[in-house]
Design a protein around this motif. Structure first.
Motif, mmCIF file in Angstrom:
data_model
loop_
_atom_site.group_PDB
_atom_site.id
_atom_site.type_symbol
_atom_site.label_atom_id
_atom_site.label_comp_id
_atom_site.label_asym_id
_atom_site.label_seq_id
_atom_site.Cartn_x
_atom_site.Cartn_y
_atom_site.Cartn_z
ATOM 1 N N THR A 7 39.839 9.562 -62.970
ATOM 2 C CA THR A 7 38.567 9.977 -63.557
ATOM 3 C C THR A 7 37.495 9.874 -62.489
ATOM 4 O OG1 THR A 7 39.276 9.143 -65.705
ATOM 5 C CG2 THR A 7 36.916 9.528 -65.404
ATOM 6 N N LEU A 8 36.755 10.965 -62.290
ATOM 7 C CA LEU A 8 35.699 11.005 -61.290
ATOM 8 C C LEU A 8 34.373 11.369 -61.940
ATOM 9 C CD1 LEU A 8 37.557 13.113 -58.556
ATOM 10 C CD2 LEU A 8 37.236 10.633 -58.578
ATOM 11 N N GLU A 9 33.319 10.897 -61.342
ATOM 12 C CA GLU A 9 31.990 11.334 -61.746
ATOM 13 C C GLU A 9 31.871 12.821 -61.441
ATOM 14 O OE1 GLU A 9 29.626 9.367 -63.155
ATOM 15 O OE2 GLU A 9 30.944 7.610 -63.073
ATOM 16 N N GLU A 10 31.116 13.542 -62.252
ATOM 17 C CA GLU A 10 31.006 14.992 -62.085
ATOM 18 C C GLU A 10 30.450 15.367 -60.711
ATOM 19 O OE1 GLU A 10 28.838 18.811 -64.187
ATOM 20 O OE2 GLU A 10 29.248 17.027 -65.405
ATOM 21 N N ASP A 11 29.448 14.634 -60.247
ATOM 22 C CA ASP A 11 28.871 14.961 -58.939
ATOM 23 C C ASP A 11 29.850 14.673 -57.799
ATOM 24 O OD1 ASP A 11 28.528 12.207 -59.489
ATOM 25 O OD2 ASP A 11 26.854 12.061 -58.080
ATOM 26 N N VAL A 12 30.697 13.674 -57.978
ATOM 27 C CA VAL A 12 31.715 13.376 -56.965
ATOM 28 C C VAL A 12 32.730 14.515 -56.914
ATOM 29 C CG1 VAL A 12 33.596 11.811 -56.322
ATOM 30 C CG2 VAL A 12 31.414 10.887 -57.128
ATOM 31 N N GLN A 14 32.240 17.605 -57.749
ATOM 32 C CA GLN A 14 31.575 18.766 -57.135
ATOM 33 C C GLN A 14 31.569 18.636 -55.614
ATOM 34 O OE1 GLN A 14 27.734 18.985 -58.992
ATOM 35 N NE2 GLN A 14 28.528 19.930 -60.858
#
Length: 76
Positions: A7-12, A14
């Protein structure tokens, strides 16, 4: 190869997509491989520094250095 789900942060994600040039797995593998190499290098340097500061170890190395230079040639 083993597949995993993370699971990654959305900005990461991107950022990864911008840098990965279409190969997320390859990019992440390259990053982690380089990170692991740097950690192992730092651990090796720390161990060598510890050895260099250990007078007992250095004395033992000096004894072995004398044995190595005693003229015995294992090939003969």
């Amino acid at each position: 190869m083993i597949k995993v789900t993370i699971t990654l942060e959305e900005d990461v994600l991107q950022f990864i997509d911008q840098q990965a040039q279409g190969n997320r797995s390859g990019y992440i593998n390259a990053l982690l491989t380089e990170h692991r190499r740097r950690i192992l290098e730092a651990e090796m340097i720390a161990a060598l520094k510890q050895d260099a500061e250990d007078s007992e170890y250095q004395a033992e190395i000096a004894v072995w250095d004398n044995v190595v230079g005693d003229g015995i040639n294992a090939r003969e």
